[in-house]
Motif scaffolding. Structure first.
Motif, PDB file in Angstrom:
ATOM      1  N   GLN A  98      21.155  -7.966  12.822  1.00 59.47           N
ATOM      2  CA  GLN A  98      21.407  -7.049  13.926  1.00 59.47           C
ATOM      3  C   GLN A  98      20.516  -5.831  13.724  1.00 59.47           C
ATOM      4  N   ILE A  99      20.212  -5.164  14.823  1.00 56.73           N
ATOM      5  CA  ILE A  99      19.412  -3.960  14.715  1.00 56.73           C
ATOM      6  C   ILE A  99      20.157  -2.804  15.358  1.00 56.73           C
ATOM      7  N   PRO A 100      19.898  -1.582  14.958  1.00 56.05           N
ATOM      8  CA  PRO A 100      18.946  -1.224  13.920  1.00 56.05           C
ATOM      9  C   PRO A 100      19.515  -1.448  12.524  1.00 56.05           C
ATOM     10  N   GLU A 101      18.640  -1.839  11.639  1.00 51.92           N
ATOM     11  CA  GLU A 101      18.928  -1.860  10.213  1.00 51.92           C
ATOM     12  C   GLU A 101      17.760  -1.177   9.528  1.00 51.92           C
ATOM     13  N   THR A 102      18.078  -0.418   8.505  1.00 46.92           N
ATOM     14  CA  THR A 102      17.061   0.344   7.801  1.00 46.92           C
ATOM     15  C   THR A 102      17.233   0.150   6.306  1.00 46.92           C
ATOM     16  N   TYR A 103      16.119  -0.051   5.643  1.00 42.52           N
ATOM     17  CA  TYR A 103      16.093  -0.281   4.206  1.00 42.52           C
ATOM     18  C   TYR A 103      15.383   0.872   3.519  1.00 42.52           C
ATOM     19  N   ILE A 104      15.945   1.308   2.401  1.00 47.31           N
ATOM     20  CA  ILE A 104      15.326   2.352   1.597  1.00 47.31           C
ATOM     21  C   ILE A 104      14.724   1.667   0.372  1.00 47.31           C
ATOM     22  N   ILE A 105      13.429   1.881   0.195  1.00 46.67           N
ATOM     23  CA  ILE A 105      12.682   1.271  -0.910  1.00 46.67           C
ATOM     24  C   ILE A 105      12.170   2.410  -1.779  1.00 46.67           C
ATOM     25  N   ASP A 106      12.418   2.333  -3.078  1.00 47.57           N
ATOM     26  CA  ASP A 106      12.001   3.430  -3.956  1.00 47.57           C
ATOM     27  C   ASP A 106      10.505   3.371  -4.279  1.00 47.57           C
ATOM     28  N   ARG A 107      10.043   4.327  -5.041  1.00 47.13           N
ATOM     29  CA  ARG A 107       8.612   4.455  -5.367  1.00 47.13           C
ATOM     30  C   ARG A 107       8.057   3.248  -6.130  1.00 47.13           C
ATOM     31  N   ASN A 108       8.946   2.519  -6.793  1.00 50.59           N
ATOM     32  CA  ASN A 108       8.528   1.339  -7.560  1.00 50.59           C
ATOM     33  C   ASN A 108       8.626   0.055  -6.749  1.00 50.59           C
ATOM     34  N   GLY A 109       8.968   0.168  -5.470  1.00 51.15           N
ATOM     35  CA  GLY A 109       9.060  -1.011  -4.620  1.00 51.15           C
ATOM     36  C   GLY A 109      10.383  -1.743  -4.721  1.00 51.15           C
ATOM     37  N   LYS A 161       0.817  -1.224   0.000  1.00 45.45           N
ATOM     38  CA  LYS A 161       0.000   0.000   0.000  1.00 45.45           C
ATOM     39  C   LYS A 161       0.845   1.267   0.000  1.00 45.45           C
ATOM     40  N   LEU A 162       2.137   1.118   0.202  1.00 45.36           N
ATOM     41  CA  LEU A 162       3.037   2.271   0.197  1.00 45.36           C
ATOM     42  C   LEU A 162       3.701   2.487  -1.156  1.00 45.36           C
ATOM     43  N   ARG A 163       3.358   1.648  -2.133  1.00 43.28           N
ATOM     44  CA  ARG A 163       3.917   1.796  -3.484  1.00 43.28           C
ATOM     45  C   ARG A 163       3.614   3.202  -3.980  1.00 43.28           C
ATOM     46  N   GLY A 164       4.569   3.811  -4.631  1.00 40.19           N
ATOM     47  CA  GLY A 164       4.425   5.187  -5.095  1.00 40.19           C
ATOM     48  C   GLY A 164       5.101   6.179  -4.162  1.00 40.19           C
ATOM     49  N   LYS A 165       5.511   5.704  -2.979  1.00 38.30           N
ATOM     50  CA  LYS A 165       6.240   6.540  -2.026  1.00 38.30           C
ATOM     51  C   LYS A 165       7.613   5.929  -1.780  1.00 38.30           C
ATOM     52  N   ILE A 166       8.550   6.770  -1.405  1.00 40.68           N
ATOM     53  CA  ILE A 166       9.822   6.272  -0.911  1.00 40.68           C
ATOM     54  C   ILE A 166       9.556   5.776   0.507  1.00 40.68           C
ATOM     55  N   VAL A 167      10.043   4.582   0.821  1.00 46.60           N
ATOM     56  CA  VAL A 167       9.819   3.985   2.136  1.00 46.60           C
ATOM     57  C   VAL A 167      11.155   3.852   2.862  1.00 46.60           C
ATOM     58  N   VAL A 168      11.166   4.324   4.095  1.00 48.58           N
ATOM     59  CA  VAL A 168      12.296   4.120   5.006  1.00 48.58           C
ATOM     60  C   VAL A 168      11.798   3.087   6.012  1.00 48.58           C
ATOM     61  N   LEU A 169      12.247   1.841   5.849  1.00 49.57           N
ATOM     62  CA  LEU A 169      11.801   0.723   6.677  1.00 49.57           C
ATOM     63  C   LEU A 169      12.849   0.451   7.740  1.00 49.57           C
ATOM     64  N   ASN A 170      12.516   0.780   8.982  1.00 50.24           N
ATOM     65  CA  ASN A 170      13.454   0.679  10.101  1.00 50.24           C
ATOM     66  C   ASN A 170      13.112  -0.533  10.958  1.00 50.24           C
ATOM     67  N   LEU A 171      14.078  -1.407  11.177  1.00 47.54           N
ATOM     68  CA  LEU A 171      13.917  -2.585  12.030  1.00 47.54           C
ATOM     69  C   LEU A 171      14.634  -2.288  13.342  1.00 47.54           C
ATOM     70  N   TRP A 172      13.893  -2.375  14.452  1.00 45.42           N
ATOM     71  CA  TRP A 172      14.381  -1.861  15.725  1.00 45.42           C
ATOM     72  C   TRP A 172      13.770  -2.602  16.907  1.00 45.42           C
ATOM     73  N   ALA A 173      14.098  -2.156  18.123  1.00 46.80           N
ATOM     74  CA  ALA A 173      13.480  -2.641  19.363  1.00 46.80           C
ATOM     75  C   ALA A 173      13.699  -1.603  20.456  1.00 46.80           C
ATOM     76  N   THR A 174      12.822  -1.590  21.436  1.00 49.92           N
ATOM     77  CA  THR A 174      12.917  -0.609  22.518  1.00 49.92           C
ATOM     78  C   THR A 174      14.129  -0.850  23.414  1.00 49.92           C
ATOM     79  N   TRP A 175      14.614  -2.083  23.497  1.00 52.07           N
ATOM     80  CA  TRP A 175      15.753  -2.424  24.353  1.00 52.07           C
ATOM     81  C   TRP A 175      17.099  -2.189  23.678  1.00 52.07           C
ATOM     82  N   CYS A 176      17.081  -1.777  22.428  1.00 48.68           N
ATOM     83  CA  CYS A 176      18.295  -1.560  21.626  1.00 48.68           C
ATOM     84  C   CYS A 176      18.718  -0.092  21.738  1.00 48.68           C
ATOM     85  N   ALA A 177      19.827   0.151  22.437  1.00 52.06           N
ATOM     86  CA  ALA A 177      20.278   1.530  22.672  1.00 52.06           C
ATOM     87  C   ALA A 177      20.508   2.326  21.382  1.00 52.06           C
TER      88      ALA A 177
END
Length: 149
Positions: free
Chosen positions: A114-125, A36-52
């Motif tokens: 390992q976290i955090p890791e973040t993925y950048i997804i373009d408008r075309n997925g 549903k986010l297709r058409g937008k640039i997506v910054v997908l962040n993988l994280w946790a509250t216990w991860c400094a």
């Protein structure tokens, strides 16, 4: 910015330049459907509250959403304890879509070890970049990169 230059430590992940793995994740409160986010640039962040480092970079992720409102900033947490997770979101005024994935299914889907890791997804997925470790998401290097996608 050292984090930016080391974002793909060693070599580019094999999935860069390929369609991002699609997923729908719900935690009973929030649902994230990557399709549903297709058409937008997506910054997908993988994280946790216990991860400094995750907590350290959170304010800049939230600021990125304010600075570049056309970008979809989405977070997936591997927290086990729902109560702790929900309290953290309230305490830190997290106003980006975030879901709790206690089984780390999304991490496995993307090959995150390992976290955090973040993925950048373009408008075309298409997966364009992977960042390892905490970043300054409002720094000129990253915002320039995102604005050119």
């Amino acid at each position: 910015m050292a984090g930016l230059t080391a974002c793909d430590r060693g070599s580019h992940p094999g999935n860069i330049g390929k369609p991002a793995a699609q997923f729908v994740m719900t935690d009973g409160v929030e649902t994230v459907d990557l399709a549903k986010l297709r058409g937008k640039i997506v910054v997908l962040n993988l994280w946790a509250t216990w991860c400094a480092p995750c907590v350290q970079e959170l304010p800049s992720l939230l600021a990125l959403k304010q600075k570049m409102p056309g970008i979809a900033v989405v977070a997936v947490s591997t927290d086990q304890d729902d109560e702790v997770y929900r309290a953290f979101l309230v305490k830190h005024h997290v106003d980006i879509p975030t879901v709790r994935d206690s089984d780390a299914k999304i991490n496995a889907l993307y090959g995150t070890v390992q976290i955090p890791e973040t993925y950048i997804i373009d408008r075309n997925g298409v997966l364009r970049r992977k960042f390892i470790g905490a970043q300054d998401w409002t720094g000129p290097e990253i915002t320039d990169y995102l604005s050119k996608l």
